[in-house]
Design a protein around this motif. Structure first.
Motif, PDB file in Angstrom:
ATOM      1  N   GLU A 108      -6.543   3.534  -6.244  1.00  0.00           N
ATOM      2  CA  GLU A 108      -6.408   3.091  -7.152  1.00  0.00           C
ATOM      3  C   GLU A 108      -7.454   3.350  -7.871  1.00  0.00           C
ATOM      4  OE1 GLU A 108      -3.275   1.141  -8.563  1.00  0.00           O
ATOM      5  OE2 GLU A 108      -2.933   1.218  -5.936  1.00  0.00           O
ATOM      6  N   LEU A 109      -8.365   3.724  -7.483  1.00  0.00           N
ATOM      7  CA  LEU A 109      -9.816   4.236  -8.962  1.00  0.00           C
ATOM      8  C   LEU A 109      -9.687   5.366  -9.545  1.00  0.00           C
ATOM      9  CD1 LEU A 109     -12.821   3.276  -6.313  1.00  0.00           C
ATOM     10  CD2 LEU A 109     -11.834   1.649  -8.119  1.00  0.00           C
ATOM     11  N   VAL A 110      -9.395   6.486  -9.324  1.00  0.00           N
ATOM     12  CA  VAL A 110      -8.510   7.779  -9.108  1.00  0.00           C
ATOM     13  C   VAL A 110      -7.412   7.484 -10.232  1.00  0.00           C
ATOM     14  CG1 VAL A 110      -8.253   9.492  -9.028  1.00  0.00           C
ATOM     15  CG2 VAL A 110      -9.378   9.093  -7.795  1.00  0.00           C
ATOM     16  N   SER A 111      -6.940   6.704  -9.998  1.00  0.00           N
ATOM     17  CA  SER A 111      -5.356   6.610 -10.516  1.00  0.00           C
ATOM     18  C   SER A 111      -5.158   5.118 -12.250  1.00  0.00           C
ATOM     19  CB  SER A 111      -3.962   5.540 -10.260  1.00  0.00           C
ATOM     20  OG  SER A 111      -3.482   6.435  -8.931  1.00  0.00           O
ATOM     21  N   ASN A 112      -6.388   4.607 -12.122  1.00  0.00           N
ATOM     22  CA  ASN A 112      -7.234   3.928 -13.262  1.00  0.00           C
ATOM     23  C   ASN A 112      -7.386   5.008 -14.256  1.00  0.00           C
ATOM     24  OD1 ASN A 112      -5.638   1.767 -12.682  1.00  0.00           O
ATOM     25  ND2 ASN A 112      -7.720   0.740 -12.229  1.00  0.00           N
TER      26      ASN A 112
ATOM     27  N   ILE B 147      -7.299  -3.813  -5.800  1.00  0.00           N
ATOM     28  CA  ILE B 147      -9.392  -3.357  -5.468  1.00  0.00           C
ATOM     29  C   ILE B 147      -9.991  -4.681  -5.702  1.00  0.00           C
ATOM     30  CG2 ILE B 147     -10.904  -3.023  -6.939  1.00  0.00           C
ATOM     31  CD1 ILE B 147      -9.649  -0.610  -7.691  1.00  0.00           C
ATOM     32  N   ASP B 148      -9.424  -6.020  -6.341  1.00  0.00           N
ATOM     33  CA  ASP B 148      -9.814  -7.319  -5.939  1.00  0.00           C
ATOM     34  C   ASP B 148      -9.607  -8.693  -4.775  1.00  0.00           C
ATOM     35  OD1 ASP B 148     -11.564  -9.079  -6.954  1.00  0.00           O
ATOM     36  OD2 ASP B 148      -9.808  -9.646  -7.172  1.00  0.00           O
ATOM     37  N   ALA B 149      -8.312  -7.952  -4.588  1.00  0.00           N
ATOM     38  CA  ALA B 149      -7.663  -8.084  -2.602  1.00  0.00           C
ATOM     39  C   ALA B 149      -8.487  -6.953  -1.598  1.00  0.00           C
ATOM     40  CB  ALA B 149      -6.181  -8.110  -2.819  1.00  0.00           C
ATOM     41  N   LEU B 150      -8.552  -6.239  -1.840  1.00  0.00           N
ATOM     42  CA  LEU B 150      -8.847  -5.010  -1.247  1.00  0.00           C
ATOM     43  C   LEU B 150     -10.428  -4.993  -0.415  1.00  0.00           C
ATOM     44  CD1 LEU B 150      -7.035  -1.937  -1.259  1.00  0.00           C
ATOM     45  CD2 LEU B 150      -6.651  -3.896   0.274  1.00  0.00           C
ATOM     46  N   THR B 151     -11.541  -5.326  -1.860  1.00  0.00           N
ATOM     47  CA  THR B 151     -12.609  -5.058  -1.004  1.00  0.00           C
ATOM     48  C   THR B 151     -13.719  -6.467  -1.205  1.00  0.00           C
ATOM     49  OG1 THR B 151     -13.239  -5.133  -3.837  1.00  0.00           O
ATOM     50  CG2 THR B 151     -12.804  -3.209  -2.544  1.00  0.00           C
ATOM     51  N   TRP B 152     -15.238  -6.435  -1.078  1.00  0.00           N
ATOM     52  CA  TRP B 152     -15.827  -7.320  -0.876  1.00  0.00           C
ATOM     53  C   TRP B 152     -15.828  -7.878  -2.381  1.00  0.00           C
ATOM     54  CZ3 TRP B 152     -20.900  -6.610  -0.328  1.00  0.00           C
ATOM     55  CH2 TRP B 152     -22.014  -7.010  -0.389  1.00  0.00           C
ATOM     56  N   ARG B 153     -16.362  -6.876  -3.053  1.00  0.00           N
ATOM     57  CA  ARG B 153     -16.573  -7.303  -4.079  1.00  0.00           C
ATOM     58  C   ARG B 153     -16.716  -5.449  -4.961  1.00  0.00           C
ATOM     59  NH1 ARG B 153     -23.512  -7.173  -3.080  1.00  0.00           N
ATOM     60  NH2 ARG B 153     -23.552  -5.615  -3.183  1.00  0.00           N
ATOM     61  N   TRP B 154     -16.606  -5.771  -6.547  1.00  0.00           N
ATOM     62  CA  TRP B 154     -16.270  -4.586  -7.023  1.00  0.00           C
ATOM     63  C   TRP B 154     -17.325  -4.611  -8.607  1.00  0.00           C
ATOM     64  CZ3 TRP B 154     -13.571  -4.282 -12.120  1.00  0.00           C
ATOM     65  CH2 TRP B 154     -12.864  -5.889 -12.523  1.00  0.00           C
ATOM     66  N   GLY B 155     -17.091  -3.962  -8.864  1.00  0.00           N
ATOM     67  CA  GLY B 155     -18.021  -4.035 -10.864  1.00  0.00           C
ATOM     68  C   GLY B 155     -17.860  -2.784 -11.470  1.00  0.00           C
ATOM     69  N   THR B 156     -18.513  -2.386 -12.351  1.00  0.00           N
ATOM     70  CA  THR B 156     -18.143  -1.042 -13.185  1.00  0.00           C
ATOM     71  C   THR B 156     -19.847  -1.014 -13.660  1.00  0.00           C
ATOM     72  OG1 THR B 156     -16.485  -1.805 -13.796  1.00  0.00           O
ATOM     73  CG2 THR B 156     -17.669  -0.085 -16.009  1.00  0.00           C
ATOM     74  N   ASP B 157     -20.318   0.451 -13.656  1.00  0.00           N
ATOM     75  CA  ASP B 157     -21.983   0.643 -13.993  1.00  0.00           C
ATOM     76  C   ASP B 157     -21.917   1.682 -15.254  1.00  0.00           C
ATOM     77  OD1 ASP B 157     -23.105  -1.084 -11.743  1.00  0.00           O
ATOM     78  OD2 ASP B 157     -23.048   1.096 -10.434  1.00  0.00           O
TER      79      ASP B 157
ATOM     80  N   TRP C   3     -16.339   1.107  -8.852  1.00  0.00           N
ATOM     81  CA  TRP C   3     -16.986   1.075  -7.926  1.00  0.00           C
ATOM     82  C   TRP C   3     -16.052  -0.138  -6.953  1.00  0.00           C
ATOM     83  CZ3 TRP C   3     -19.244  -3.547  -6.330  1.00  0.00           C
ATOM     84  CH2 TRP C   3     -20.340  -3.899  -6.998  1.00  0.00           C
ATOM     85  N   GLY C   4     -15.609  -0.283  -5.825  1.00  0.00           N
ATOM     86  CA  GLY C   4     -15.419  -1.083  -4.306  1.00  0.00           C
ATOM     87  C   GLY C   4     -16.532  -1.392  -3.720  1.00  0.00           C
ATOM     88  N   ASP C   5     -16.711  -2.433  -2.892  1.00  0.00           N
ATOM     89  CA  ASP C   5     -17.708  -2.519  -1.233  1.00  0.00           C
ATOM     90  C   ASP C   5     -16.043  -3.210  -0.489  1.00  0.00           C
ATOM     91  OD1 ASP C   5     -20.209  -1.012  -3.152  1.00  0.00           O
ATOM     92  OD2 ASP C   5     -20.657  -3.086  -3.295  1.00  0.00           O
ATOM     93  N   LEU C   6     -16.216  -2.364   0.483  1.00  0.00           N
ATOM     94  CA  LEU C   6     -15.900  -2.772   2.109  1.00  0.00           C
ATOM     95  C   LEU C   6     -16.932  -2.898   2.818  1.00  0.00           C
ATOM     96  CD1 LEU C   6     -13.488   0.156   2.134  1.00  0.00           C
ATOM     97  CD2 LEU C   6     -13.099  -1.746   0.709  1.00  0.00           C
TER      98      LEU C   6
END
Length: 148
Positions: A63-67, A120-130, A139-142
């Motif tokens: 999803e990150l690459v596709s976006n 990404i929101d559903a699969l990760t503990w948290r996500w964000g943008t730097d 990024w997304g954190d597992l």
């Protein structure tokens, strides 16, 4: 074909640092980059004994690459898989666009796109943008269990 991709991945993926272990690879900003990005994530997670997260991690990086491919006109993306802490893994994609992604609310179940960040929101503990000097990193954190 897969063996060739894996060999190229092993030859070009680089460790990020000894303080926060990780791997990174620069790829063309193209749909074909999903395969080596997924391989990078799977190999890193297996190397760290976190193979149980491989399917989830592969979907997050897809999803990150596709976006990046869909929403930017950059030439390359930088995919990173890292362990900034013992309890989580960070999967990220950086591109040269300064546009900050936003989580969309779909008006219909029949829409074909627009679900990337929701996944990404559903699969990760948290996500964000730097924001970076020349673009951004999403990024997304597992979460991972610490086995002692």
């Amino acid at each position: 074909m897969l063996a060739e991709v894996l060999m190229a991945l092993i030859d070009t993926a680089r460790p990020t640092s000894t303080e926060h272990p990780g791997y990174t690879q620069t790829l063309p900003c193209a749909a074909r980059s999903v395969v080596p990005a997924r391989s990078l994530v799977r190999i890193a997670l297996e190397t760290w004994g976190l193979g149980r997260l491989a399917d989830t991690g592969a979907l997050v990086v897809t999803e990150l690459v596709s976006n990046s491919v869909t929403h930017t006109s950059t030439y390359s993306i930088r995919v990173t898989v890292s362990r900034p802490g013992e309890t989580f893994v960070r999967i990220a994609a950086a591109d040269n666009s300064k546009a900050i992604p936003t989580l969309r609310t779909l008006s219909s179940d029949h829409e074909e796109g627009g679900r990337g960040l929701a996944i990404i929101d559903a699969l990760t503990w948290r996500w964000g943008t730097d924001l970076l000097p020349r673009g951004k990193r999403v990024w997304g954190d597992l979460k991972c269990e610490v086995v002692e």
